[in-house]
Design an enzyme around this catalytic site. Structure first.
Site, mmCIF file in Angstrom:
data_model
loop_
_atom_site.group_PDB
_atom_site.id
_atom_site.type_symbol
_atom_site.label_atom_id
_atom_site.label_comp_id
_atom_site.label_asym_id
_atom_site.label_seq_id
_atom_site.Cartn_x
_atom_site.Cartn_y
_atom_site.Cartn_z
ATOM 1 N N HIS A 108 23.779 13.699 -30.285
ATOM 2 C CA HIS A 108 24.293 12.847 -29.203
ATOM 3 C C HIS A 108 25.530 12.076 -29.639
ATOM 4 C CE1 HIS A 108 21.889 10.061 -31.638
ATOM 5 N NE2 HIS A 108 22.527 9.050 -31.058
ATOM 6 N N ASP A 133 26.711 8.245 -29.048
ATOM 7 C CA ASP A 133 25.931 7.058 -28.692
ATOM 8 C C ASP A 133 26.221 6.592 -27.265
ATOM 9 O OD1 ASP A 133 24.417 6.573 -30.971
ATOM 10 O OD2 ASP A 133 26.054 5.533 -31.982
ATOM 11 N N HIS A 187 26.085 12.857 -33.564
ATOM 12 C CA HIS A 187 25.266 12.696 -34.767
ATOM 13 C C HIS A 187 23.793 12.915 -34.432
ATOM 14 C CE1 HIS A 187 25.790 8.721 -32.931
ATOM 15 N NE2 HIS A 187 24.581 8.428 -33.378
ATOM 16 N N ARG A 236 23.030 -1.363 -37.013
ATOM 17 C CA ARG A 236 24.223 -0.740 -36.423
ATOM 18 C C ARG A 236 25.029 -1.737 -35.596
ATOM 19 N NH1 ARG A 236 23.303 3.869 -32.080
ATOM 20 N NH2 ARG A 236 23.746 2.215 -30.574
HETATM 21 C C1 SIN Z 1 22.085 6.447 -34.204
HETATM 22 O O1 SIN Z 1 21.728 7.382 -33.513
HETATM 23 O O2 SIN Z 1 23.068 5.763 -33.925
HETATM 24 C C2 SIN Z 1 21.297 6.103 -35.459
HETATM 25 C C3 SIN Z 1 21.667 6.982 -36.581
HETATM 26 C C4 SIN Z 1 20.747 6.820 -37.751
HETATM 27 O O3 SIN Z 1 19.799 6.034 -37.689
HETATM 28 O O4 SIN Z 1 20.954 7.504 -38.752
#
Ligand code: SIN
Length: 282
Positions: free
Chosen positions: A98, A100, A258, A273
């Site tokens: 995806h 984000d 990612h 994050r």
């Molecule tokens: C995310 O999807 O932004 C999280 C990525 C992660 O936890 O590695």
């Protein structure tokens, strides 16, 4: 500063830089921003920064945004805590390719993710270069998708297990937006494939060009969409990062996808994050 490319597709590790310093040093932060445009994902090891420094560094890129379903750090709005423990509810996950928050009209331009605690093994994150994925599509597919658009839905991805009232209330807050399938990067002008995990369907496939009779609509649109979504799965477009505590990843959410690999249960994995507000895709 040492910049070490990580794969032929995307990503670089930066050595010799302190993000604590960069949080207070705008020219240094701008240098990192330029590297991000070039490499799309950057990694720095051993960054012992506070949540306030984390947020201050990310603010050099733009305003920060909390998440409707994920807790933020106490006293530090803008830092969301993607924390998994053996007790975490199963209905929130990141193990889907995806970009984000594409359930927003203006999805984030990027994010700065710090590993607070990682499992002894597993819990890697993968990224894919969606400019490369677009560039390498067959020409006839590029022609077919040039003006196509897709519906993105937080309700469908994150709310499916919730009672209908909660689901509809969230949908009222985030009415499913429509975004182009092929997105142009607002800074570099490069095109990328913009179909990640929040996409439910193509919205304007049903034209005389694509659909002769009703039977064409469903297989035509859904097979094309599945084909486009699957481009992120191609290893030549990817990199995979093995976390250590205090690693930081910075990514451009406009041209990468990612996937957080969820293979570490029942261990803890704690990631903080900072999510940076972006533009309306065009
Ligand atoms: C995310 O999807 O932004 C999280 C990525 C992660 O936890 O590695």
């Amino acid at each position: 500063m040492n910049v070490i490319p990580l794969t032929c597709a995307l990503g670089a590790e930066i050595q010799g830089v302190s993000l604590a310093e960069a949080s207070r040093n705008s020219p240094l932060a701008q240098e990192i921003k330029a590297l991000l445009l070039e490499h799309k994902v950057l990694f720095l090891r051993n960054q012992q920064i506070t949540d306030a420094e984390h947020a201050a560094f990310a603010r050099h890129f733009g305003e920060l945004q909390d998440h409707p379903l994920v807790d933020s750090a106490e006293g530090e709005p803008g830092i969301i805590q993607i924390w998994k423990t053996p007790e975490s509810p199963p209905e929130r996950y990141e193990n889907v390719w995806h970009n984000d928050s594409t359930f927003r009209e203006c999805p984030p331009m990027g994010a700065v993710l710090r590993c607070v605690e990682c499992p002894p093994v597993g819990g890697d994150t993968m990224w894919a270069n969606m400019e490369l994925a677009y560039e390498r599509l067959p020409e006839h597919i590029k022609e077919t998708i040039a003006d196509l658009r897709a519906r993105h839905s937080m309700e469908a991805l994150f709310m499916a297990a919730k009672p209908i009232e909660e689901r509809l209330a969230m949908k009222a807050r985030f009415p499913d937006p429509e975004h182009p399938i092929v997105r142009t990067h607002p800074v570099t002008g490069r095109k990328s494939l913009f179909v990640g995990g929040f996409v439910t369907h193509l919205t304007n496939f049903h034209t005389a060009r694509n659909v002769r009779v009703g039977q064409d609509w469903h297989p035509g649109a859904s097979q094309l969409l599945q084909y486009l979504i699957s481009q992120a799965f191609i290893p030549e477009y990817q990199l995979r990062w093995r976390w250590q505590a205090n690693d930081v990843a910075i990514w451009d959410n406009r041209c990468t996808q990612h996937y957080a690999v969820m293979d570490y249960a029942p261990c803890h994995r704690k990631m903080n994050r900072a999510t940076i507000v972006g533009d309306r895709p065009f």
